[in-house]
Design a protein around this motif. Structure first.
Motif, PDB file in Angstrom:
ATOM      1  N   SER A  21      51.097  44.370  36.145  1.00 10.83           N
ATOM      2  CA  SER A  21      49.848  44.257  35.397  1.00 10.83           C
ATOM      3  C   SER A  21      48.728  44.978  36.130  1.00 10.83           C
ATOM      4  CB  SER A  21      49.485  42.780  35.231  1.00 10.83           C
ATOM      5  OG  SER A  21      49.304  42.169  36.508  1.00 10.83           O
ATOM      6  N   TRP A  22      47.610  45.165  35.463  1.00 11.27           N
ATOM      7  CA  TRP A  22      46.502  45.875  36.112  1.00 11.27           C
ATOM      8  C   TRP A  22      45.965  45.097  37.305  1.00 11.27           C
ATOM      9  CZ3 TRP A  22      41.818  43.574  36.723  1.00 11.27           C
ATOM     10  CH2 TRP A  22      41.508  42.493  35.898  1.00 11.27           C
ATOM     11  N   TRP A  23      45.859  43.764  37.170  1.00  7.03           N
ATOM     12  CA  TRP A  23      45.371  42.972  38.295  1.00  7.03           C
ATOM     13  C   TRP A  23      46.406  42.918  39.423  1.00  7.03           C
ATOM     14  CZ3 TRP A  23      48.497  38.931  39.487  1.00  7.03           C
ATOM     15  CH2 TRP A  23      49.309  38.408  38.474  1.00  7.03           C
ATOM     16  N   GLY A  24      47.680  42.999  39.042  1.00  9.45           N
ATOM     17  CA  GLY A  24      48.733  43.033  40.047  1.00  9.45           C
ATOM     18  C   GLY A  24      48.673  44.292  40.888  1.00  9.45           C
ATOM     19  N   ALA A  25      48.278  45.400  40.266  1.00  7.17           N
ATOM     20  CA  ALA A  25      48.143  46.657  41.012  1.00  7.17           C
ATOM     21  C   ALA A  25      47.044  46.542  42.064  1.00  7.17           C
ATOM     22  CB  ALA A  25      47.853  47.802  40.048  1.00  7.17           C
ATOM     23  N   PHE A  26      45.933  45.915  41.692  1.00  5.26           N
ATOM     24  CA  PHE A  26      44.872  45.669  42.676  1.00  5.26           C
ATOM     25  C   PHE A  26      45.382  44.792  43.808  1.00  5.26           C
ATOM     26  CE2 PHE A  26      41.734  46.891  39.350  1.00  5.26           C
ATOM     27  CZ  PHE A  26      40.893  47.686  40.132  1.00  5.26           C
ATOM     28  N   LEU A  27      46.118  43.734  43.455  1.00  6.53           N
ATOM     29  CA  LEU A  27      46.604  42.786  44.457  1.00  6.53           C
ATOM     30  C   LEU A  27      47.630  43.421  45.391  1.00  6.53           C
ATOM     31  CD1 LEU A  27      46.592  39.866  45.512  1.00  6.53           C
ATOM     32  CD2 LEU A  27      48.384  39.345  43.823  1.00  6.53           C
ATOM     33  N   VAL A  28      48.621  44.078  44.812  1.00  6.77           N
ATOM     34  CA  VAL A  28      49.667  44.705  45.633  1.00  6.77           C
ATOM     35  C   VAL A  28      49.078  45.790  46.527  1.00  6.77           C
ATOM     36  CG1 VAL A  28      51.749  46.131  45.566  1.00  6.77           C
ATOM     37  CG2 VAL A  28      51.540  44.175  44.030  1.00  6.77           C
ATOM     38  N   GLY A  29      48.272  46.677  45.946  1.00 11.31           N
ATOM     39  CA  GLY A  29      47.674  47.738  46.739  1.00 11.31           C
ATOM     40  C   GLY A  29      46.754  47.209  47.819  1.00 11.31           C
ATOM     41  N   GLY A  30      45.926  46.210  47.462  1.00 11.95           N
ATOM     42  CA  GLY A  30      45.005  45.645  48.447  1.00 11.95           C
ATOM     43  C   GLY A  30      45.724  44.978  49.599  1.00 11.95           C
ATOM     44  N   LEU A  31      46.760  44.209  49.299  1.00  9.32           N
ATOM     45  CA  LEU A  31      47.530  43.554  50.367  1.00  9.32           C
ATOM     46  C   LEU A  31      48.292  44.556  51.219  1.00  9.32           C
ATOM     47  CD1 LEU A  31      48.941  40.395  48.529  1.00  9.32           C
ATOM     48  CD2 LEU A  31      47.109  40.487  50.234  1.00  9.32           C
TER      49      LEU A  31
END
Length: 445
Positions: free
Chosen positions: A299-309
């Motif tokens: 998901s779009w929010w998952g991309a932020f989460l995965v990339g940020g982590l």
């Protein structure tokens, strides 16, 4: 005048589908190949000026040796392990089958070239080439054989998911690099007798950042290109193939890339009060690695989460490896490719836009099994190869050659000859002979 509708036969449509798909795969393959320019610049920027030519040579030979071996042996081993029998690339009957081989080869060579950054500054060229040969012939093909080719890994109705090689390519390469660096030992002067760490800075931050951006550009070929079918011809109609979800792949790749840089910058600032440029660059790449296994489902929010982590873990993991494990991973290949690849692969069921087949728990267990299997095989095989090379005295250059620099000792050249004349002192005290010439000869020739 009234124009009659164009009547297109099924055979014509099938030809169109084949041609467009082949063109797309070739274009993205060339993009992925261009990533080698990025690796060359990134690694050259992070090593000492006396080792630049050595690092560039390793990148050139990674491609040249590796792609040849993958053609003759590696593709066949992957097919064999995957249950299809030993079918090397040279036995293909349809010339267009070699497009698929080349697409697989650029992924294999990406895994291979990652290792060179971890062993920079002290590995013998012949040792690195030997490992590259074996990685392209056996080590990497076994990984693709049990995953993409054979699809053996599953649990409770959930199959191991790695869309573009977050674990299969990058995780494997990062783990291999860390293992090789451990076997080789650190560069001279990296650690003091009391275990404290000495920073050995790279010679060009400009090269490192340029390499980062080239890699990021090529990564669109890596991830978006894995959506390899533009069209399919089904039930007499022309339909989108993998391009039915290609927009998601492009979006998640871009968001994770950006979030990775931000995450690394934030952690670096929190730790030191400063934003380290190299951490930002490597964090951007870690964000890309993190999403590479799952850009088609996230998901779009998952991309932020995965990339940020993935970006945030980079300074933490690098510090742990450097200070606690005291492994000299010169170009941070494990935190960029290894741990980031593992993290993204394991997060698959938790950030998916739709519930994965088999449920979240079973999907997570399948991911864990895949990560453990790939990591275990990579560690054992890599340690065996470098261990044997070390035992026979062929893994590492002599202390004198390491101090002098691998450009001179391994290649007989200076990367920056105009920075000194006669017998010059290089950045960390090594001496460069006045008789070394940029073409590899001597002044007396």
């Amino acid at each position: 005048m009234v124009l009659e509708p164009l009547q297109t036969s099924p055979e014509t449509l099938e030809t169109l589908v084949t041609g467009v798909n082949l063109l797309w795969v070739l274009v993205v393959t060339f993009l992925i190949f261009f990533m080698h320019a990025g690796f060359a610049m990134l690694e050259a920027g992070q090593v000492r000026s006396k080792n630049v030519a050595n690092q560039l040579t390793k990148n050139l030979l990674t491609w040249s040796v590796g792609v040849s071996v993958f053609f003759v042996i590696g593709a066949g081993v992957s097919s064999l392990v995957g249950g299809g029998g030993f079918s090397p690339a040279f036995v293909a009957e349809n010339p267009n089958d070699w497009v698929g081989w080349l697409f697989g080869a650029v992924f294999a060579m990406t895994a291979a070239t990652i290792v060179s950054g971890a062993v920079a500054g002290r590995a013998k060229l012949r040792a690195y080439v030997t490992y590259t040969f074996l990685l392209a012939a056996v080590i990497y093909p076994v990984v693709t054989g049990i995953t993409w080719a054979g699809a053996y890994i599953s649990f409770g109705g959930a199959a191991f998911h790695d869309f573009a090689g977050g674990m299969i390519v990058h995780g494997m390469g990062g783990i291999a690099g860390l293992t090789a660096a451990y076997v080789l030992g650190p560069r001279m002067g990296r650690y003091n007798e009391d275990g404290s760490v000495n920073v050995i800075p790279g010679h060009s931050l400009t090269f490192a950042v340029l390499g980062t951006l080239i890699l990021a550009f090529g990564w669109y070929g890596f991830n978006v290109g894995t959506a390899a079918s533009v069209f399919v011809f089904t039930d007499g109609s022309l339909q989108l193939g993998a391009f039915s979800y290609v927009g998601r792949v492009a979006m998640t790749t871009t968001i994770a890339m950006a979030a990775g840089a931000i995450g690394a910058a934030g952690v670096a600032w929190a730790k030191t009060g400063k934003v380290d440029t190299l951490y930002v660059a490597n964090g951007l790449l870690a964000g890309l690695v993190g999403i590479t296994a799952i850009p088609d489902t996230t998901s779009w929010w998952g991309a932020f989460l995965v990339g940020g982590l993935a970006g945030a873990q980079l300074p933490i993991v690098f510090s742990f490896i450097e200070k606690r494990l005291q492994i000299d991973d010169v170009c941070a290949v494990f935190p960029v490719h290894g741990s980031a690849g593992v993290l993204g692969t394991l997060m698959f069921p938790f950030v998916a836009a739709e519930a994965p087949a088999g449920g979240i728990v079973n999907a997570f267990i399948a991911q864990v099994i895949g990560v453990v299997a790939i990591a275990a095989w990579t560690i054992v095989a890599t340690a065996a190869v470098w261990g044997v090379l070390k035992a026979i005295g062929q893994a590492r250059v002599t202390p004198e050659h390491e101090q002098e620099g691998l450009d001179v000792s391994e290649h007989g050249v200076e990367t920056y000859p105009e920075f000194g004349s006669g017998e010059s002192v290089v950045a960390d005290g090594g001496m460069v002979s006045e008789n070394v010439r940029t073409d590899g000869g001597s002044k007396d020739d």
